[in-house]
Design a protein around this motif. Structure first.
Motif, PDB file in Angstrom:
ATOM      1  N   GLY A   1     -26.542  32.390  10.580  1.00  0.00           N
ATOM      2  CA  GLY A   1     -26.831  30.921   9.963  1.00  0.00           C
ATOM      3  C   GLY A   1     -26.453  31.217   8.398  1.00  0.00           C
ATOM      4  N   ARG A   2     -25.481  32.082   8.043  1.00  0.00           N
ATOM      5  CA  ARG A   2     -25.186  32.193   6.800  1.00  0.00           C
ATOM      6  C   ARG A   2     -23.985  31.402   6.335  1.00  0.00           C
ATOM      7  N   CYS A   3     -23.925  30.907   5.050  1.00  0.00           N
ATOM      8  CA  CYS A   3     -22.928  29.943   4.443  1.00  0.00           C
ATOM      9  C   CYS A   3     -22.098  31.066   3.770  1.00  0.00           C
ATOM     10  N   VAL A   4     -20.719  31.040   4.517  1.00  0.00           N
ATOM     11  CA  VAL A   4     -19.654  31.995   3.960  1.00  0.00           C
ATOM     12  C   VAL A   4     -18.641  31.429   2.939  1.00  0.00           C
ATOM     13  N   GLY A   5     -18.588  30.038   2.784  1.00  0.00           N
ATOM     14  CA  GLY A   5     -17.839  29.528   2.004  1.00  0.00           C
ATOM     15  C   GLY A   5     -17.776  27.997   2.164  1.00  0.00           C
ATOM     16  N   PHE A   6     -16.761  27.287   1.707  1.00  0.00           N
ATOM     17  CA  PHE A   6     -16.878  25.951   1.660  1.00  0.00           C
ATOM     18  C   PHE A   6     -15.226  25.363   1.525  1.00  0.00           C
ATOM     19  N   GLU A   7     -15.407  24.145   2.164  1.00  0.00           N
ATOM     20  CA  GLU A   7     -14.125  23.469   2.217  1.00  0.00           C
ATOM     21  C   GLU A   7     -14.046  22.303   1.305  1.00  0.00           C
ATOM     22  N   ALA A   8     -13.093  22.506   0.058  1.00  0.00           N
ATOM     23  CA  ALA A   8     -12.964  21.771  -1.006  1.00  0.00           C
ATOM     24  C   ALA A   8     -12.351  20.375  -0.469  1.00  0.00           C
ATOM     25  N   LEU A   9     -13.021  19.270  -0.585  1.00  0.00           N
ATOM     26  CA  LEU A   9     -12.733  17.626  -0.178  1.00  0.00           C
ATOM     27  C   LEU A   9     -12.702  16.918  -1.350  1.00  0.00           C
ATOM     28  N   VAL A  10     -11.581  16.113  -1.748  1.00  0.00           N
ATOM     29  CA  VAL A  10     -11.237  15.447  -2.831  1.00  0.00           C
ATOM     30  C   VAL A  10     -12.006  14.125  -2.626  1.00  0.00           C
ATOM     31  N   ARG A  11     -12.480  13.671  -3.780  1.00  0.00           N
ATOM     32  CA  ARG A  11     -13.206  12.300  -3.954  1.00  0.00           C
ATOM     33  C   ARG A  11     -12.592  11.501  -5.261  1.00  0.00           C
ATOM     34  N   TRP A  12     -12.575  10.219  -5.188  1.00  0.00           N
ATOM     35  CA  TRP A  12     -12.126   9.280  -6.194  1.00  0.00           C
ATOM     36  C   TRP A  12     -13.307   8.659  -6.816  1.00  0.00           C
ATOM     37  N   GLN A  13     -13.513   8.870  -8.135  1.00  0.00           N
ATOM     38  CA  GLN A  13     -14.844   8.294  -8.675  1.00  0.00           C
ATOM     39  C   GLN A  13     -14.032   6.984  -9.223  1.00  0.00           C
ATOM     40  N   HIS A  14     -14.073   5.878  -8.436  1.00  0.00           N
ATOM     41  CA  HIS A  14     -13.311   4.671  -9.144  1.00  0.00           C
ATOM     42  C   HIS A  14     -14.047   3.855  -9.960  1.00  0.00           C
ATOM     43  N   PRO A  15     -13.394   3.347 -10.923  1.00  0.00           N
ATOM     44  CA  PRO A  15     -14.309   2.898 -11.885  1.00  0.00           C
ATOM     45  C   PRO A  15     -15.035   1.515 -11.483  1.00  0.00           C
ATOM     46  N   ALA A  16     -14.397   0.825 -10.678  1.00  0.00           N
ATOM     47  CA  ALA A  16     -14.814  -0.322 -10.007  1.00  0.00           C
ATOM     48  C   ALA A  16     -15.491  -0.230  -8.883  1.00  0.00           C
ATOM     49  N   ARG A  17     -15.074   0.385  -8.051  1.00  0.00           N
ATOM     50  CA  ARG A  17     -15.286   0.507  -6.577  1.00  0.00           C
ATOM     51  C   ARG A  17     -16.399   1.734  -6.141  1.00  0.00           C
ATOM     52  N   GLY A  18     -16.606   2.545  -7.064  1.00  0.00           N
ATOM     53  CA  GLY A  18     -17.521   3.772  -6.897  1.00  0.00           C
ATOM     54  C   GLY A  18     -16.837   4.973  -6.317  1.00  0.00           C
ATOM     55  N   LEU A  19     -17.499   5.652  -5.672  1.00  0.00           N
ATOM     56  CA  LEU A  19     -17.117   7.036  -5.047  1.00  0.00           C
ATOM     57  C   LEU A  19     -16.322   6.618  -3.750  1.00  0.00           C
ATOM     58  N   LEU A  20     -14.994   7.053  -3.806  1.00  0.00           N
ATOM     59  CA  LEU A  20     -14.315   6.717  -2.500  1.00  0.00           C
ATOM     60  C   LEU A  20     -13.925   8.117  -1.795  1.00  0.00           C
ATOM     61  N   GLY A  21     -13.970   8.036  -0.363  1.00  0.00           N
ATOM     62  CA  GLY A  21     -13.485   9.205   0.196  1.00  0.00           C
ATOM     63  C   GLY A  21     -12.159   8.977   0.572  1.00  0.00           C
ATOM     64  N   PRO A  22     -11.513  10.180   1.091  1.00  0.00           N
ATOM     65  CA  PRO A  22      -9.904  10.277   1.098  1.00  0.00           C
ATOM     66  C   PRO A  22      -9.292   9.247   1.929  1.00  0.00           C
ATOM     67  N   GLY A  23     -10.038   8.682   2.948  1.00  0.00           N
ATOM     68  CA  GLY A  23      -9.691   7.496   3.837  1.00  0.00           C
ATOM     69  C   GLY A  23      -9.104   6.462   3.049  1.00  0.00           C
ATOM     70  N   ALA A  24      -9.516   6.337   1.753  1.00  0.00           N
ATOM     71  CA  ALA A  24      -9.172   5.127   0.909  1.00  0.00           C
ATOM     72  C   ALA A  24      -7.824   5.292   0.242  1.00  0.00           C
ATOM     73  N   PHE A  25      -7.271   6.367   0.142  1.00  0.00           N
ATOM     74  CA  PHE A  25      -6.147   6.652  -0.962  1.00  0.00           C
ATOM     75  C   PHE A  25      -5.272   7.817  -0.396  1.00  0.00           C
ATOM     76  N   LEU A  26      -5.708   8.512   0.450  1.00  0.00           N
ATOM     77  CA  LEU A  26      -4.653   9.640   0.830  1.00  0.00           C
ATOM     78  C   LEU A  26      -3.471   9.371   1.368  1.00  0.00           C
ATOM     79  N   GLU A  27      -3.622   8.352   2.434  1.00  0.00           N
ATOM     80  CA  GLU A  27      -2.377   7.861   2.858  1.00  0.00           C
ATOM     81  C   GLU A  27      -1.393   7.131   1.937  1.00  0.00           C
ATOM     82  N   VAL A  28      -1.927   6.284   0.925  1.00  0.00           N
ATOM     83  CA  VAL A  28      -0.988   5.898  -0.004  1.00  0.00           C
ATOM     84  C   VAL A  28      -0.526   7.074  -0.923  1.00  0.00           C
ATOM     85  N   ALA A  29      -1.203   8.258  -1.304  1.00  0.00           N
ATOM     86  CA  ALA A  29      -0.740   9.343  -2.070  1.00  0.00           C
ATOM     87  C   ALA A  29       0.325   9.956  -1.365  1.00  0.00           C
ATOM     88  N   GLU A  30       0.349   9.919  -0.072  1.00  0.00           N
ATOM     89  CA  GLU A  30       1.053  10.766   0.783  1.00  0.00           C
ATOM     90  C   GLU A  30       2.537  10.065   0.798  1.00  0.00           C
TER      91      GLU A  30
END
Length: 756
Positions: free
Chosen positions: A533-562
C-alpha cells in the motif's frame, strides 16, 4: 593689166606654197604659164584666166587648211576618247585605233594595224571569246549592228569588262568600214554581280530564317513566301502552284474556331497601309497539325512615298501556346490524378453559387471526402503504392458521380465533389451512398486486397453562403464529425457543427494565450505498490486554469492541442514543470524515492532534430518516466530515433493504455518500453462474476511483461475488489480513484508521506 615674161618667176614664187599644199607639181604650172604666154602673149583674157585660177587655188588652199584642222581635231578627239575605238575592214582587220586602245597594250599602233581584231593582245585567248568576236564582225560585215560584252585588259594590264558596239559603214550599199566602240562597264558588272550576290544572300537568309516571311507587290501579288511560311501553311511537301495555295489551308482567329476574314489577314491589312503588331492567328493546313503564329508587318514604300507592296513576318508560337496550356492545366489540375484542384474547384463553385442566387430552385451540394487511415497504407506499402491507391480512388469517384458533377483533389487523401444543380439533399445523399459503395470495394495493392473506407461531409446550398470558402468549410466540418463518429460514414452538416468548430477555433486561440501567460497547472495521481500500500510515484496530468471557465481537465483542450500542433509546446512545458517538481521532491528524504511519469504525444516524438522542442535536447532527472499511448505510436524514422536514443540514455518508457491499439503485442516488442500500463477497459469488469475472459487477458499481460522484464501497472482501479483481483493476477502496481484523485503538488506530497 599685163605682165611680161619676166614677171613669171615672181608669180611662181607666190604660187609655190599653194602648189605644195594642193599637191600640184611645180613643173606643170611652169608649162601652163609658158604655153599661155606663147599662145597669146598680149591677150588680156589669158592673164585674167590665170588670175582667176590663182584665186580659185587660193580658196582651195584655205578650204584644205580648214579640212586639215578639222581632221586634226577629229583625230585628237578620236585618240583622246575614253572609250576604246577601232576601225576595221569588213573582214575584221584593224585599219585604225585610237590612243586609248593602243595604250591598253604594250605594243605600237604599227604593230596592231592590219591584224584581225580577234588577234589583238587585249583579248583573252580562250576560243569562246575569239569566236564571239568573229561572229560580231561577220554580222557587222553583213551590214547589221552587233553588241558584245567581253573581258579585256585595260591600262597597265588591269582586267576590265567591255561593252562592244559594232557599227557598219556603208557606201553604195556596200560595207566599207566597221567602227567598233568599247565602253568599260567593269563597275556596272561588279555592281550587278554584287546585286545578284546580295539578292542570293537575301533569298538564302529568307529561306533559312526561322520565321515565316511573306510579301506582295502593290497589286497584292505574292513576291516572297519563304520556306518557313510554306511549312506553316503546309505547302512544303508538294509542288503546288502559288495560285492554288489558299485551297490547302484555313486561317482562324486565335481561338482556333472563328474563321479569319480577308480583312483580318495581316498581309491584307498591311497592304491597306495598316501597321500590324503582335496579331495572333491559327494556320490550319489540311491534314496537318495546326500552327499558332504571331504576325507583325506593314506597308512597303519607295523613296518618294510610292506604294510598293507589303511585308509580314510570322513567328511560330505553337510550342509556347502548348506550354501555356499545360501550365494553365497544371495550375488548375492535380498533378497526380489529373482532377481539378482547389483553385479550379473554387472557380466552378463560384459560378454555381452565382447561378443559385439567380435560380434558388436549382440547389447544389458540396462534399468533402477523406480516406480513413490512409497513412497506414503509405506506411505499410510505401508512397508509390499509396499514389496508385489515390489514382484508383479518383477513378472510382468520377465513375460514381454524374457527368455534370465535378470531382476535385484538394491534396493528400482529401477529395471534394461539387454536385451541380439541381441537387437537393435527397439526391446528394444518394450520390454519397454511391460513393461509399464504390469505395467499399477492396483495392488490390501488391497482391493484397486492402479495404479503405471514406468519411464524407456534405453541405447543401444555402442562401447565407456568399463566399466559396463557406460551403467547403461546412462540408469539411461535417467530414471531421464523421471521423469522430467512427469513420466510414456520411454526415450532413448542421449549424451546431459550425458552432462547435468555432468553439475549437476559439479554444485554439485561447490555448496560445494560455501558453504565453502560464495558465497551465500540473496535478498528480499516485501510482501505488499494492502489497504494502505504498505510493511509489505519480502520473503528472495537465490542467488548464482558464481565466473565465475555471480549472479545465484535458478533455476540454487536448484534442484541439493535438489537431493544431500546440501539443508540442504544451508537452514541452509539462516535461519541464514535472522535472522541476521531481527535483524539488527529491530534496525531501521522505519523497526522494518517488517517480513521476509524463504523457508524450506522438507529435513530440517526431520533432526535427535540433528543433526548439527536440526531446533529445532536454535534460531529464532520474526518476522521470515517459508515457507513450499505444494509439499515438508512430512508426517513423524520427519517432524510432527519438525513442531509442531516450532508452540508451536510461530514460524509462511506459506504454500507456496497453491493449487498446491494433497491434499491442507487436508494439511492446518493437518499441523499447520498460513498463506496460493495462487500460482501464480490462480492469473495470474485474473480478469477473464468473466470466474469466478479462482475468485471462490481465494474467496474460502480466506473464508477457514478466518474460520481457517489464513492470505492469493496472489503471482505473476504483474498488477494493478490483485491486485484489489484479493483485491476485500478479500485478504489483496500480493507480485509480480508489487511492486518490489527481491533486496539486502540495496535496500529492502529503499523500506520498502518508503512504510511504
Amino acid at each position: 593689166m599685163t605682165s611680161s615674161p619676166g614677171d613669171a618667176p615672181d608669180l611662181l614664187d607666190v604660187l609655190r606654197p599653194l602648189l605644195s599644199a594642193a599637191g600640184i607639181p611645180e613643173g606643170l604650172l611652169r608649162q601652163v604659164l609658158t604655153t599661155a604666154q606663147s599662145a597669146a602673149p598680149d591677150a588680156p583674157t589669158a592673164e585674167e584666166t590665170l588670175r582667176e585660177t590663182l584665186g580659185a587655188l587660193s580658196e582651195l588652199h584655205r578650204h584644205l587648211e580648214s579640212l586639215k584642222t578639222e581632221r586634226d581635231e577629229l583625230r585628237e578627239s578620236f585618240d583622246l576618247a575614253s572609250q576604246f575605238q577601232v576601225v576595221l575592214t569588213p573582214h575584221g582587220r584593224l585599219l585604225d585605233l585610237n590612243d586609248t586602245t593602243v595604250q591598253a597594250t604594250r605594243t605600237t599602233r604599227a604593230d596592231l594595224l592590219d591584224r584581225p581584231l580577234w588577234d589583238a593582245p587585249w583579248w583573252p585567248r580562250d576560243p569562246d571569246s575569239r569566236a564571239a568576236l568573229r561572229s560580231a564582225v561577220a554580222q557587222a560585215g553583213r551590214g547589221e549592228g552587233a553588241s558584245l560584252k567581253l573581258p579585256a585588259r585595260g591600262r597597265e594590264g588591269r582586267p576590265v569588262v567591255l561593252a562592244l558596239q559594232f557599227t557598219p559603214v556603208q557606201r553604195a550599199g556596200q560595207v566599207v568600214r566597221v567602227i567598233v566602240e568599247g565602253r568599260e562597264i567593269t563597275g556596272q558588272v561588279e555592281a550587278v554581280r554584287e546585286a545578284h550576290l546580295a539578292r542570293a544572300a537575301l533569298e538564302a537568309l529568307l529561306e533559312n530564317v526561322q520565321d515565316g516571311i511573306v510579301a506582295c507587290d502593290a497589286e497584292g501579288k505574292l513576291t516572297v513566301f519563304n520556306r518557313m511560311s510554306r511549312e506553316m501553311h503546309g505547302l512544303d511537301r508538294a509542288e503546288i502552284d502559288p495560285s492554288q495555295w489558299s485551297r490547302h489551308y484555313d486561317l482562324f482567329e486565335v481561338d482556333g474556331v472563328t474563321p479569319l476574314t480577308q480583312e483580318r489577314v495581316p498581309l491584307y491589312r498591311a497592304l491597306r497601309g495598316e501597321l500590324v503588331q503582335g496579331t495572333e492567328m491559327v494556320i490550319a493546313p489540311r491534314g496537318l497539325a495546326r500552327r499558332t503564329v504571331v504576325a507583325s508587318g506593314g506597308p512597303l514604300t519607295g523613296p518618294g512615298g510610292q506604294a510598293l507592296g507589303a511585308v509580314v513576318a510570322m513567328h511560330d508560337i505553337t510550342d509556347r501556346k502548348h506550354a501555356e496550356s499545360r501550365l494553365r492545366h497544371e495550375a488548375l489540375h492535380d498533378r497526380l490524378t489529373g482532377l481539378p484542384n482547389r483553385s479550379l474547384l473554387h472557380s466552378l463553385l463560384e459560378k454555381t453559387m452565382q447561378r443559385f442566387e439567380r435560380e434558388p430552385n436549382n440547389p447544389y451540394a458540396v462534399m468533402f471526402l477523406d480516406l480513413d487511415d490512409f497513412k497506414n497504407v503509405n506506411d505499410l506499402y510505401g508512397h508509390l503504392t499509396g499514389d496508385r491507391l489515390l489514382l484508383e480512388t479518383a477513378a472510382r469517384l468520377k465513375d460514381a458521380v454524374r457527368k455534370t458533377d465535378t470531382v476535385a483533389r484538394l491534396g493528400g487523401d482529401e477529395f471534394a465533389v461539387l454536385l451541380d444543380a439541381p441537387c437537393d439533399e435527397v439526391n446528394a445523399l444518394r450520390v454519397a451512398e454511391r460513393l461509399q459503395r464504390a469505395m467499399a470495394r477492396p483495392f488490390r495493392l501488391q497482391r493484397d486486397e486492402v479495404r479503405v473506407s471514406t468519411s464524407i461531409g456534405l453541405a447543401n446550398a444555402r442562401r447565407a453562403y456568399t463566399r466559396t470558402e463557406e460551403p467547403l468549410r461546412d462540408a469539411d466540418t461535417a467530414m471531421y464529425v464523421a471521423k469522430r463518429r467512427g469513420k466510414n460514414r456520411t454526415v450532413l452538416f448542421e449549424q451546431s457543427m459550425h458552432d462547435q468548430a468555432q468553439e475549437r477555433v476559439d479554444t485554439e486561440r485561447q490555448l496560445r494565450d494560455a501558453l504565453r501567460d502560464g495558465q497551465f497547472r500540473l496535478h498528480y495521481q499516485p501510482i501505488m505498490e499494492l502489497a504494502p500500500g505504498r505510493c511509489v510515484g505519480f502520473e503528472a496530468l495537465v490542467r488548464w486554469q482558464h481565466p473565465a471557465r475555471g480549472l479545465l481537465g484535458p478533455g476540454a483542450f487536448l484534442e484541439v492541442a493535438e489537431r493544431t500542433g500546440l501539443i508540442v509546446p504544451l508537452g514541452a512545458w509539462v516535461l519541464r514543470e514535472a522535472s522541476r517538481q521531481l527535483l524539488e521532491w527529491q530534496t525531501d528524504p521522505q519523497l526522494a524515492h518517488l517517480l513521476v511519469s509524463v504523457n508524450l504525444s506522438g507529435q513530440q516524438l517526431q520533432v526535427e532534430a535540433g528543433g526548439e522542442h527536440d526531446l533529445l535536447a532536454m535534460t531529464f532527472p532520474e526518476g522521470l518516466h515517459l508515457e507513450i499511448t499505444e494509439t499515438s505510436l508512430v512508426d517513423t524514422p524520427e519517432a524510432m530515433r527519438t525513442m531509442r536514443a531516450l532508452h540508451r540514455r536510461g530514460v524509462p518508457l511506459m506504454l500507456d493504455d496497453f491493449g487498446t491499439g491494433f497491434a499491442s503485442l507487436a508494439a511492446a516488442q518493437r518499441f523499447p518500453v520498460d513498463t506496460l500500463k493495462i487500460d482501464r477497459s480490462f480492469v473495470a469488469p474485474l473480478p469477473g462474476d464468473g466470466d474469466d475472459r478479462h482475468s485471462a487477458i490481465v494474467a496474460s499481460v502480466v506473464t508477457l511483461a514478466r518474460h520481457m522484464s517489464m513492470r505492469v501497472v493496472a489503471e482505473g482501479i476504483e474498488t477494493p475488489e478490483q485491486a485484489r483481483a489484479v493483485q491476485d493476477l500478479g500485478c504489483r502496481f496500480a493507480q485509480g480513484f480508489l487511492f486518490a484523485r489527481p491533486a496539486d503538488a502540495e496535496v500529492a506530497a502529503a499523500f506520498a508521506r502518508a503512504h510511504a
